[in-house]
Design a protein around this motif. Structure first.
Motif, PDB file in Angstrom:
ATOM      1  N   MET A   1      11.864   1.270 -17.165  1.00  0.00           N
ATOM      2  CA  MET A   1      11.973  -0.051 -16.236  1.00  0.00           C
ATOM      3  C   MET A   1      11.093  -0.905 -16.210  1.00  0.00           C
ATOM      4  N   PRO A   2      10.520  -2.024 -16.872  1.00  0.00           N
ATOM      5  CA  PRO A   2       9.356  -3.453 -16.233  1.00  0.00           C
ATOM      6  C   PRO A   2       9.376  -2.839 -14.862  1.00  0.00           C
ATOM      7  N   PRO A   3       8.478  -3.039 -14.255  1.00  0.00           N
ATOM      8  CA  PRO A   3       8.068  -3.435 -12.336  1.00  0.00           C
ATOM      9  C   PRO A   3       9.023  -4.648 -12.247  1.00  0.00           C
ATOM     10  N   ARG A   4       9.914  -4.629 -10.824  1.00  0.00           N
ATOM     11  CA  ARG A   4      10.085  -5.551 -10.473  1.00  0.00           C
ATOM     12  C   ARG A   4       8.878  -7.015  -9.516  1.00  0.00           C
ATOM     13  N   SER A   5       9.557  -8.117 -10.503  1.00  0.00           N
ATOM     14  CA  SER A   5       9.019  -8.724  -9.906  1.00  0.00           C
ATOM     15  C   SER A   5       8.730  -9.089  -8.224  1.00  0.00           C
ATOM     16  N   VAL A   6       8.204 -10.137  -7.557  1.00  0.00           N
ATOM     17  CA  VAL A   6       7.700  -9.999  -6.283  1.00  0.00           C
ATOM     18  C   VAL A   6       8.767 -11.336  -6.020  1.00  0.00           C
ATOM     19  N   ALA A   7       9.614 -11.904  -6.370  1.00  0.00           N
ATOM     20  CA  ALA A   7      10.883 -13.050  -6.725  1.00  0.00           C
ATOM     21  C   ALA A   7      11.894 -11.760  -6.502  1.00  0.00           C
ATOM     22  N   ALA A   8      11.980 -10.586  -7.244  1.00  0.00           N
ATOM     23  CA  ALA A   8      13.040 -10.029  -7.239  1.00  0.00           C
ATOM     24  C   ALA A   8      13.141  -9.232  -5.850  1.00  0.00           C
ATOM     25  N   ARG A   9      11.880  -8.622  -5.432  1.00  0.00           N
ATOM     26  CA  ARG A   9      12.085  -7.667  -4.043  1.00  0.00           C
ATOM     27  C   ARG A   9      12.387  -8.083  -3.160  1.00  0.00           C
ATOM     28  N   VAL A  10      11.980 -10.074  -2.764  1.00  0.00           N
ATOM     29  CA  VAL A  10      12.734 -10.244  -1.480  1.00  0.00           C
ATOM     30  C   VAL A  10      14.420 -10.609  -1.727  1.00  0.00           C
ATOM     31  N   LEU A  11      14.092 -11.190  -3.178  1.00  0.00           N
ATOM     32  CA  LEU A  11      15.786 -11.209  -3.172  1.00  0.00           C
ATOM     33  C   LEU A  11      16.765 -10.125  -2.939  1.00  0.00           C
ATOM     34  N   SER A  12      16.166  -8.999  -3.124  1.00  0.00           N
ATOM     35  CA  SER A  12      17.023  -7.497  -2.999  1.00  0.00           C
ATOM     36  C   SER A  12      16.610  -6.994  -1.506  1.00  0.00           C
ATOM     37  N   VAL A  13      16.384  -7.591  -0.465  1.00  0.00           N
ATOM     38  CA  VAL A  13      15.760  -7.365   0.500  1.00  0.00           C
ATOM     39  C   VAL A  13      16.831  -8.498   1.434  1.00  0.00           C
ATOM     40  N   LEU A  14      16.993  -9.316   0.621  1.00  0.00           N
ATOM     41  CA  LEU A  14      17.728 -10.529   1.701  1.00  0.00           C
ATOM     42  C   LEU A  14      19.587 -10.334   1.191  1.00  0.00           C
ATOM     43  N   ASP A  15      19.979  -9.546  -0.163  1.00  0.00           N
ATOM     44  CA  ASP A  15      21.113  -9.114  -0.520  1.00  0.00           C
ATOM     45  C   ASP A  15      21.829  -7.616   0.353  1.00  0.00           C
ATOM     46  N   ALA A  16      20.721  -6.698   0.734  1.00  0.00           N
ATOM     47  CA  ALA A  16      20.507  -5.393   1.906  1.00  0.00           C
ATOM     48  C   ALA A  16      21.152  -6.294   3.003  1.00  0.00           C
ATOM     49  N   VAL A  17      20.492  -6.835   3.743  1.00  0.00           N
ATOM     50  CA  VAL A  17      20.836  -7.583   5.017  1.00  0.00           C
ATOM     51  C   VAL A  17      21.775  -8.672   5.086  1.00  0.00           C
ATOM     52  N   GLU A  18      22.092  -9.021   4.059  1.00  0.00           N
ATOM     53  CA  GLU A  18      23.491  -9.708   4.151  1.00  0.00           C
ATOM     54  C   GLU A  18      24.747  -8.621   3.721  1.00  0.00           C
ATOM     55  N   ARG A  19      24.511  -7.936   2.920  1.00  0.00           N
ATOM     56  CA  ARG A  19      25.237  -7.183   2.781  1.00  0.00           C
ATOM     57  C   ARG A  19      25.945  -6.280   4.134  1.00  0.00           C
ATOM     58  N   ALA A  20      25.159  -5.779   4.551  1.00  0.00           N
ATOM     59  CA  ALA A  20      25.251  -4.896   6.090  1.00  0.00           C
ATOM     60  C   ALA A  20      25.856  -5.288   6.401  1.00  0.00           C
ATOM     61  N   SER A  21      27.123  -4.076   7.145  1.00  0.00           N
ATOM     62  CA  SER A  21      27.837  -4.759   8.997  1.00  0.00           C
ATOM     63  C   SER A  21      26.934  -5.207   9.614  1.00  0.00           C
ATOM     64  N   GLY A  22      25.955  -4.927  10.138  1.00  0.00           N
ATOM     65  CA  GLY A  22      25.221  -4.877  11.282  1.00  0.00           C
ATOM     66  C   GLY A  22      23.416  -5.809  11.012  1.00  0.00           C
ATOM     67  N   PRO A  23      22.758  -5.763  11.639  1.00  0.00           N
ATOM     68  CA  PRO A  23      21.221  -5.696  11.600  1.00  0.00           C
ATOM     69  C   PRO A  23      20.235  -4.298  11.048  1.00  0.00           C
ATOM     70  N   LEU A  24      19.431  -4.151  10.648  1.00  0.00           N
ATOM     71  CA  LEU A  24      19.304  -3.454   9.765  1.00  0.00           C
ATOM     72  C   LEU A  24      16.908  -3.251  10.110  1.00  0.00           C
ATOM     73  N   GLN A  25      17.087  -1.541  10.189  1.00  0.00           N
ATOM     74  CA  GLN A  25      16.134  -1.737  10.488  1.00  0.00           C
ATOM     75  C   GLN A  25      15.321  -1.479   9.038  1.00  0.00           C
ATOM     76  N   VAL A  26      13.782  -1.683   9.028  1.00  0.00           N
ATOM     77  CA  VAL A  26      12.916  -1.972   8.301  1.00  0.00           C
ATOM     78  C   VAL A  26      13.383  -0.173   6.979  1.00  0.00           C
ATOM     79  N   THR A  27      13.456   1.182   7.706  1.00  0.00           N
ATOM     80  CA  THR A  27      13.524   1.889   6.356  1.00  0.00           C
ATOM     81  C   THR A  27      14.837   2.280   6.465  1.00  0.00           C
ATOM     82  N   GLN A  28      15.975   1.259   6.942  1.00  0.00           N
ATOM     83  CA  GLN A  28      17.301   1.245   6.372  1.00  0.00           C
ATOM     84  C   GLN A  28      17.309   0.485   4.662  1.00  0.00           C
ATOM     85  N   ILE A  29      16.433  -0.927   5.032  1.00  0.00           N
ATOM     86  CA  ILE A  29      16.679  -1.824   4.019  1.00  0.00           C
ATOM     87  C   ILE A  29      15.587  -1.494   2.701  1.00  0.00           C
ATOM     88  N   ALA A  30      14.435  -0.619   3.398  1.00  0.00           N
ATOM     89  CA  ALA A  30      13.926   0.459   2.094  1.00  0.00           C
ATOM     90  C   ALA A  30      14.516   1.420   1.579  1.00  0.00           C
TER      91      ALA A  30
END
Length: 219
Positions: free
Chosen positions: A1-30
């Motif tokens: 699998m090719p490395p994820r781009s910076v944009a893909a990583r940023v969007l994955s963080v936003l997606d994780a926070v948006e889908r969560a039922s509440g605020p997240l710690q950084v370790t949870q985002i990771a």
């Protein structure tokens, strides 16, 4: 699998926070994104500086205003605003009061849709920010997202009065899981008989909630 781009990583963080039922710690985002903790820290820091995320007092993160501003042009958001605007106009007409819908943003109530019926608080407009101690919507949000002891009565209804003579009553709007995600408010003046207007507000809040979560509630 090719490395994820910076944009893909940023969007994955936003997606994780948006889908969560509440605020997240950084370790949870990771954990949710599959990113190394150090990378998640860097993505979160940059998103916070940009205005896409905000850090709460407890160190957890949630989406912030800039994401809302960008997302407001999306078709799904326009549909929600269009549908809720109709119900808010009907509430304003039925009660003769200013009616507005707000969401929690950076510990304030951010007004996203409004109808003015000649009475209430004409200084409030779409995009207004109302502090937790200066509005019933703010009180409602802080009661369910902050310390205990806020003046919220009858479940998810809050009333606020200030020294200038303005007053307001808000009803909570919850998602399918029961989390408070928005507030529907009627604004008025000194000595407002809010108990008389409460049934109309509660009924409208149910209608707005169904409009926002129709697909999920009918699933």
């Amino acid at each position: 699998m090719p490395p994820r781009s910076v944009a893909a990583r940023v969007l994955s963080v936003l997606d994780a926070v948006e889908r969560a039922s509440g605020p997240l710690q950084v370790t949870q985002i990771a954990a949710r994104t599959g990113l190394p903790v150090a990378t998640a820290w860097r993505m979160v820091r940059e998103l916070t500086e940009w205005g896409g995320l905000e850090q709460q007092a407890d160190g957890r993160y949630r989406l912030a205003t800039r994401v809302w501003a960008i997302g407001s042009s999306a078709p799904c958001v326009r549909r929600i605003q269009r549908d809720t605007s109709r119900h808010i106009r009907e509430l304003a007409t039925a009660t003769g009061r200013t009616a507005y819908l707000s969401v929690l943003d950076q510990d304030e109530a951010l007004v996203v849709s409004l109808a003015h019926a000649g009475r209430g608080a004409p200084e409030v407009h779409e995009g207004s920010r109302l502090r937790a101690d200066a509005s019933s919507a703010g009180l409602l949000f802080s009661a369910f997202d902050g310390p205990d002891g806020n003046p919220v009565r009858d479940g998810r209804i809050a009333v606020h009065r200030d020294i200038t003579g303005r007053s307001s009553m808000s009803a909570a709007i919850t998602d399918k899981a029961g989390a408070v995600v928005a507030a529907l408010t009627l604004a008025g003046g000194r000595g407002e008989a809010w108990q008389r207007l409460r049934p109309a507000l509660v009924d409208a809040a149910r209608t707005v909630r169904f409009s926002i979560y129709r697909d999920e509630l009918l699933a």
